[in-house]
Design an enzyme around this catalytic site. Structure first.
Site, PDB file in Angstrom:
ATOM      1  N   ARG A 158       0.892  -0.980  -0.271  1.00  0.00           N
ATOM      2  CA  ARG A 158      -0.146   0.046  -0.263  1.00  0.00           C
ATOM      3  C   ARG A 158       1.153   1.166   0.362  1.00  0.00           C
ATOM      4  O   ARG A 158       2.188   1.036   0.814  1.00  0.00           O
ATOM      5  CB  ARG A 158      -0.830  -0.152   1.073  1.00  0.00           C
ATOM      6  CG  ARG A 158      -2.241  -0.975   1.023  1.00  0.00           C
ATOM      7  CD  ARG A 158      -3.198  -0.281   0.164  1.00  0.00           C
ATOM      8  NE  ARG A 158      -4.693  -1.070   0.096  1.00  0.00           N
ATOM      9  CZ  ARG A 158      -4.221  -2.390  -0.359  1.00  0.00           C
ATOM     10  NH1 ARG A 158      -3.396  -2.561  -1.387  1.00  0.00           N
ATOM     11  NH2 ARG A 158      -5.595  -3.289  -0.351  1.00  0.00           N
ATOM     12  N   GLU A 202      -4.881   6.660  -5.537  1.00  0.00           N
ATOM     13  CA  GLU A 202      -4.742   6.187  -7.051  1.00  0.00           C
ATOM     14  C   GLU A 202      -6.353   7.177  -7.024  1.00  0.00           C
ATOM     15  O   GLU A 202      -6.675   6.369  -6.702  1.00  0.00           O
ATOM     16  CB  GLU A 202      -4.935   4.863  -6.460  1.00  0.00           C
ATOM     17  CG  GLU A 202      -3.522   4.553  -5.510  1.00  0.00           C
ATOM     18  CD  GLU A 202      -3.307   2.669  -5.505  1.00  0.00           C
ATOM     19  OE1 GLU A 202      -4.202   1.640  -5.481  1.00  0.00           O
ATOM     20  OE2 GLU A 202      -2.306   2.274  -5.098  1.00  0.00           O
ATOM     21  N   HIS A 248      -1.515  -0.457  -9.740  1.00  0.00           N
ATOM     22  CA  HIS A 248      -2.111  -1.487  -9.003  1.00  0.00           C
ATOM     23  C   HIS A 248      -2.476  -2.740  -9.344  1.00  0.00           C
ATOM     24  O   HIS A 248      -3.719  -2.616  -9.551  1.00  0.00           O
ATOM     25  CB  HIS A 248      -3.227  -0.883  -8.022  1.00  0.00           C
ATOM     26  CG  HIS A 248      -3.307  -1.449  -6.829  1.00  0.00           C
ATOM     27  ND1 HIS A 248      -3.382  -0.214  -5.831  1.00  0.00           N
ATOM     28  CD2 HIS A 248      -3.653  -2.216  -6.044  1.00  0.00           C
ATOM     29  CE1 HIS A 248      -3.989  -1.048  -4.440  1.00  0.00           C
ATOM     30  NE2 HIS A 248      -3.316  -2.935  -4.298  1.00  0.00           N
TER      31      HIS A 248
HETATM   32  C1  GLV Z   1      -4.495  -4.925  -3.664  1.00  0.00           C
HETATM   33  O1  GLV Z   1      -3.895  -4.567  -3.535  1.00  0.00           O
HETATM   34  C2  GLV Z   1      -5.544  -6.410  -2.796  1.00  0.00           C
HETATM   35  O2  GLV Z   1      -5.477  -5.790  -1.191  1.00  0.00           O
HETATM   36  O3  GLV Z   1      -6.239  -7.478  -3.171  1.00  0.00           O
END
Ligand code: GLV
Length: 325
Positions: free
Chosen positions: A231, A260, A279
């Site tokens: 994160r 994001e 991501h």
């Molecule tokens: C991705 O970052 C998730 O939390 O699945």
């Protein structure tokens, strides 16, 4: 029962849900605007969300009949778990099924940063390649280097296994102090001082926000490489951009960001030697289908008042039902 899915999900999982509940899927291309989520919340029994939906205390308060929340993600930092627990609402998430896929991406980013693959690709496309040069695009060796893995859950352990296969020495640190064979467990400061590559795999929580701040970046070896697929909020991004610009860090590779999508004027975009991804840690076809299926199973269990295959509220964990695979 009324369920709102904030996104269409890969595979056929939503079809199973549609057979059991009155399902509405957000028709827009991106995340539903907050006002839309709050408006729909008023009538919902179940919410199927993703990590970009802010399911905070206000959103939960706006949903008086809500019985279950299920996020198609392993992370639940976008959901106010305490507010959900206070209302007795279980929150499902998708651990396990995405660990290997996310570890693949972490390792791909590590390799790309070490061997300057993004620059190399640009170099060839731009027609800059004239001849073989002994000093062209020199990177860092991965084999024989030391990897520091921060967070030793399923993803961190999967990254450590890959590193061992590449002949790396692996150091590890986790908040729980867990011990894993083949990984030398050290204090965080020690890990930062001794690692050539550092990869982050802890959940974002109040205790881990800003875990890698200016002081921690300052402990890294000159020429170290930082990889983050966990994160964005774990890292002080402004300090990271400065460390890259000042040449102290050789490179970084980020799949996750404090904000994001990354704003067009974000200082990180001007930082040198930075590999960026939007991501996509769990973004393989098979894994996203498994995540969708698991999030639908979690939601249906919650709506039926049954234990969830994977429940994120710590208070409800003892009611979680192990998933049969
Ligand atoms: C991705 O970052 C998730 O939390 O699945």
């Amino acid at each position: 029962m009324r369920v709102f899915a904030t996104r269409a999900l890969p595979g056929r999982a939503l079809e199973h849900l549609a057979g059991e509940v009155r399902l509405e899927v957000w028709p827009g291309a991106g995340t539903p605007p907050r006002a839309e989520l709050l408006r729909r919340a008023a009538k919902l029994d179940g919410l199927l969300c993703t990590l970009s939906d802010g399911v905070d205390a206000d959103c939960i308060a706006a949903a008086p009949s809500l019985r279950a929340i299920s996020s198609c993600s392993v992370g639940t930092d976008h959901v106010d778990l305490a507010a959900a627990s206070a209302r007795g609402i279980p929150v499902g998430h998708t651990p396990g099924v995405l660990a290997e896929t996310t570890a693949d991406l972490a390792f791909a980013l590590l390799m790309a940063a070490a061997r300057r693959l993004v620059e190399a690709d640009r170099f060839v496309r731009e027609g800059a390649w004239r001849d073989w040069q002994p000093g062209l695009l020199l990177g860092r060796d991965v084999h024989g280097a030391t990897l520091g893995v921060i967070g030793l859950g399923a993803v961190g352990q999967a990254v450590a296994r890959r590193a061992t296969g590449f002949g790396m020495k692996v150091l590890g640190w986790s908040r729980s102090g867990r011990r894993i064979g083949g990984i030398e467990i050290v204090e965080l400061a020690d890990l930062l001082r001794r690692s050539d590559f550092v990869s982050l795999h802890v959940a974002l929580a109040p205790e881990t926000r800003g875990l890698i701040g200016r002081a921690e970046l300052g402990l890294l070896r000159p020429g170290a490489v930082l990889v983050n697929t966990a994160r964005g909020g774990l890292v002080d991004e402004a300090a990271l951009a400065e460390s890259l610009a000042g040449g102290r860090l050789a490179a970084a590779a980020l799949d996750v960001f404090e904000r994001e999508p990354l704003p067009k004027d974000d200082p990180l975009l001007a930082a040198p030697n930075l590999v960026l991804a939007p991501h996509i840690g769990s973004a393989s076809v098979a894994t996203r289908v498994r995540m969708a299926e698991l999030s639908v199973q979690n939601l249906l269990a919650g709506l039926r008042g049954e234990p969830l295959p994977h429940c994120a509220n710590p208070e409800f964990a003892k009611f979680a039902k192990p998933l049969r695979r």
